[in-house]
Write an enzyme that holds these catalytic residues in place. Structure first.
Site, PDB file in Angstrom:
ATOM      1  N   ARG A 178     -45.384 -35.739  52.666  1.00 39.18           N
ATOM      2  CA  ARG A 178     -46.506 -35.268  53.033  1.00 39.18           C
ATOM      3  C   ARG A 178     -47.468 -36.225  53.820  1.00 39.18           C
ATOM      4  NH1 ARG A 178     -49.584 -34.280  50.238  1.00 39.18           N
ATOM      5  NH2 ARG A 178     -50.715 -32.456  51.169  1.00 39.18           N
TER       6      ARG A 178
ATOM      7  N   TYR B 117     -44.334 -29.442  47.469  1.00 34.80           N
ATOM      8  CA  TYR B 117     -44.288 -29.415  48.781  1.00 34.80           C
ATOM      9  C   TYR B 117     -43.682 -31.259  49.040  1.00 34.80           C
ATOM     10  CZ  TYR B 117     -46.639 -25.403  50.237  1.00 34.80           C
ATOM     11  OH  TYR B 117     -46.126 -24.054  50.198  1.00 34.80           O
TER      12      TYR B 117
ATOM     13  N   GLY C  67     -52.268 -19.939  49.851  1.00 29.12           N
ATOM     14  CA  GLY C  67     -52.930 -20.892  50.592  1.00 29.12           C
ATOM     15  C   GLY C  67     -54.194 -22.164  49.899  1.00 29.12           C
TER      16      GLY C  67
ATOM     17  N   CYS D  85     -36.410 -47.664  57.198  1.00 27.43           N
ATOM     18  CA  CYS D  85     -36.753 -48.123  58.587  1.00 27.43           C
ATOM     19  C   CYS D  85     -37.241 -47.204  59.115  1.00 27.43           C
ATOM     20  CB  CYS D  85     -35.345 -48.684  59.147  1.00 27.43           C
ATOM     21  SG  CYS D  85     -34.430 -49.422  57.689  1.00 27.43           S
ATOM     22  N   GLU D  86     -38.193 -47.348  59.092  1.00 21.90           N
ATOM     23  CA  GLU D  86     -39.320 -45.940  59.882  1.00 21.90           C
ATOM     24  C   GLU D  86     -40.846 -46.415  59.503  1.00 21.90           C
ATOM     25  OE1 GLU D  86     -38.693 -42.703  61.810  1.00 21.90           O
ATOM     26  OE2 GLU D  86     -36.655 -43.310  61.328  1.00 21.90           O
TER      27      GLU D  86
ATOM     28  N   TYR E  88     -47.966 -34.466  57.680  1.00 21.68           N
ATOM     29  CA  TYR E  88     -49.365 -34.032  57.989  1.00 21.68           C
ATOM     30  C   TYR E  88     -49.966 -34.608  57.473  1.00 21.68           C
ATOM     31  CZ  TYR E  88     -46.958 -30.478  54.889  1.00 21.68           C
ATOM     32  OH  TYR E  88     -46.245 -29.622  53.589  1.00 21.68           O
TER      33      TYR E  88
ATOM     34  N   ARG F 212     -49.400 -24.260  46.374  1.00 15.33           N
ATOM     35  CA  ARG F 212     -49.394 -25.215  46.383  1.00 15.33           C
ATOM     36  C   ARG F 212     -50.363 -25.414  45.305  1.00 15.33           C
ATOM     37  NH1 ARG F 212     -49.889 -29.419  49.828  1.00 15.33           N
ATOM     38  NH2 ARG F 212     -49.790 -27.004  51.375  1.00 15.33           N
TER      39      ARG F 212
ATOM     40  N   GLU G 298     -49.399 -15.138  47.311  1.00  9.86           N
ATOM     41  CA  GLU G 298     -48.100 -15.629  47.140  1.00  9.86           C
ATOM     42  C   GLU G 298     -48.915 -17.456  46.881  1.00  9.86           C
ATOM     43  OE1 GLU G 298     -47.320 -14.275  51.310  1.00  9.86           O
ATOM     44  OE2 GLU G 298     -46.603 -12.615  50.310  1.00  9.86           O
TER      45      GLU G 298
HETATM   46  C1  LIG Z   1     -45.482 -21.406  52.298  1.00 11.92           C
HETATM   47  C2  LIG Z   1     -46.120 -20.032  52.091  1.00 11.92           C
HETATM   48  C3  LIG Z   1     -47.102 -19.431  50.820  1.00 11.92           C
HETATM   49  C4  LIG Z   1     -47.382 -20.534  50.110  1.00 11.92           C
HETATM   50  O1  LIG Z   1     -48.707 -20.918  51.051  1.00 11.92           O
HETATM   51  P1  LIG Z   1     -49.467 -22.182  49.320  1.00 11.92           P
HETATM   52  O2  LIG Z   1     -50.350 -22.897  50.699  1.00 11.92           O
HETATM   53  O3  LIG Z   1     -48.605 -22.904  48.807  1.00 11.92           O
HETATM   54  O4  LIG Z   1     -50.115 -21.567  48.462  1.00 11.92           O
HETATM   55  C5  LIG Z   1     -47.680 -18.012  50.760  1.00 11.92           C
HETATM   56  N1  LIG Z   1     -47.086 -16.968  51.707  1.00 11.92           N
HETATM   57  C6  LIG Z   1     -45.916 -17.495  52.782  1.00 11.92           C
HETATM   58  C7  LIG Z   1     -45.559 -16.577  53.012  1.00 11.92           C
HETATM   59  C8  LIG Z   1     -45.588 -18.653  52.973  1.00 11.92           C
HETATM   60  O5  LIG Z   1     -44.787 -18.974  53.465  1.00 11.92           O
END
Ligand SMILES: *Cc1c(COP(=O)(O)O)cnc(C)c1O
Length: 426
Positions: free
Chosen positions: A325, A385, A238, A356-357, A329, A289, A286
């Protein structure tokens, strides 16, 4: 932080001239910087020095084999959300024993494959899934290592499509039911409890929601540690990146100014390490991005200019099928010319693709360089992404991907051909 910069009036990726690269490989063309990926990994890893931690890169952000191989070489684990992603990790030389499998809809085939490959952990999103994984593991006489994904019910303050930690999201097990589900897990013969997990959303630009979520689940984690054998706590991904800079005054040069991101790895670590270090658990992260977002761009060529009655359009050869993207969003990508141009020569325009959108745009009513037909343009921050969400819509072959390291540019994925488009069709 990244390695895209002007040199002698031409945008370069590391030491590679992007005008020459596009001439050789055509456009649209994705270009990734290997050294940016390395730096991003190492910077986060170093910011967490002292904390028992492990980085598991979220494969869905950018799953090209070359990217995965590079990160595996740095010691990264992987957060996967499908059997196909596990296949990619293994193909790239990644270690399945460092893979965590997330997602609300794992199938029997995917679970079996992941068990056979010996993944580190399944992140469980519901009681029904827990029971099912236990039965699948029983069928092949094995035990499935699991962590429960807890939904801490915090507002990540990000776009609603990339918020995952609120009670109304489909993700995770609500805080109130977690103890019960752990108790059930401990009684299932083919389940081994290994940890606890959360992931509250993507593109977070402040540490506050992370801190709030961790503080909310910490008492529960300590509590669960007393009755279950927990090995790790995963705080998810995140971490946000810089997509957009205020261009009100001065040249559009955020990539040369190398501005600090609003949420640097150091700031993130500064807020979270003190909360986590007393737990006596391995901390998993995890990031997706954060790792690859600013490490990639999409090169595209201007095909036409069109002055409508209400607007000026610049039509380029990349479309929403290549980079969705903005349509999906409201994702923002800086748009710059590869030839460094006169910063005063700007125009308010929509930069659009050939699809065509009406949703096929990269920006609307934005002040951009007033480029003309034939000009090579870069959509910045397209390393996460981006290609992974590309499709063949309008029967457009997928673009090629190039991985640059220093002065070397390697094809990470060939451009698709018309024959590829119909492969497997009858
Ligand atoms: C998508 C996802 C991430 C990565 O999110 P980022 O915003 O790209 O860091 C980490 N953990 C889980 C479970 C996810 O679904």
């Amino acid at each position: 932080m990244h390695q895209f910069h002007y040199r002698d009036g031409i945008l370069h990726c590391e030491d590679v001239n992007l005008q020459l690269l596009a001439a050789e490989h055509g456009t649209p063309l994705y270009v990734y910087s290997a050294n940016t990926l390395r730096e991003n990994y190492q910077r986060l890893d170093q910011a967490l020095t002292g904390l028992d931690h492990h980085i598991a890169y979220a494969v869905k952000a950018n799953s090209n084999l070359s990217v995965l191989r590079l990160l595996a070489g740095l010691g990264s684990g992987f957060d996967i959300v499908s059997g196909g992603e596990l296949f990619r990790v293994i193909k790239a030389g990644g270690n399945p024993a460092l893979c965590s499998f997330a997602g609300v809809g794992k199938t029997a085939e995917e679970i079996t494959y992941a068990l056979e490959q010996g993944i580190y952990c399944f992140n469980i999103e519901s009681l029904a899934e827990l029971e099912f994984i236990s039965s699948v593991a029983g069928n092949i006489s094995t035990v499935a290592p699991v962590a429960l994904r807890i939904n801490p019910n915090v507002d990540a303050g990000t776009h609603k499509y990339i918020s995952t930690g609120k009670a109304e999201n489909k993700f995770g097990i609500d805080h109130e039911s977690v103890r019960e589900v752990y108790a059930r897990a401990s009684k299932l013969p083919h389940i081994q409890i290994r940890g606890i997990q959360m992931h509250i959303g993507s593109q977070l630009t402040s540490a506050t929601p992370f801190v709030e979520a961790v503080e909310r689940v910490l008492p529960l984690v300590s509590d669960l540690q007393a009755s279950h054998d927990l090995e790790f706590f995963s705080i998810g991904g995140g971490i946000g990146i810089v997509y957009e800079e205020a261009l009100a005054s001065g040249p559009p040069d955020w990539w040369t100014r190398q501005e600090e991101p609003p949420l640097s790895p150091e700031v993130y670590a500064h807020h979270l390490v003190p909360l986590l270090e007393s737990l006596n658990l391995k901390i998993l992260l995890e990031p997706g991005r954060y790792m690859s977002g600013n490490a990639g761009i999409l090169l595209t060529t201007c095909l036409y200019e069109k002055k409508g009655q209400a607007k000026a359009f610049k039509i380029v050869d990349a479309g929403m099928n290549d980079l969705i993207r903005p349509a999906l969003y409201d994702g923002h990508h800086e748009i710059v010319t590869v030839r460094e141009c006169d910063v005063t020569n700007r125009i308010t325009a929509d930069v659009v693709g050939p699809i065509c959108e009406s949703g096929d745009f990269f920006c609307q009513d934005r002040e951009v360089p007033d480029f003309a037909k034939g000009e090579l343009v870069a959509l910045m921050s397209a390393g996460a992404y981006s290609f992974t969400m590309a499709s063949n819509y309008n029967s457009r072959p997928l673009p090629a991907e190039i991985l640059v390291s220093g002065a070397t540019a390697q094809i990470a994925r060939e451009r698709q051909t018309f024959t590829d488009l119909v492969a497997g069709e009858h």
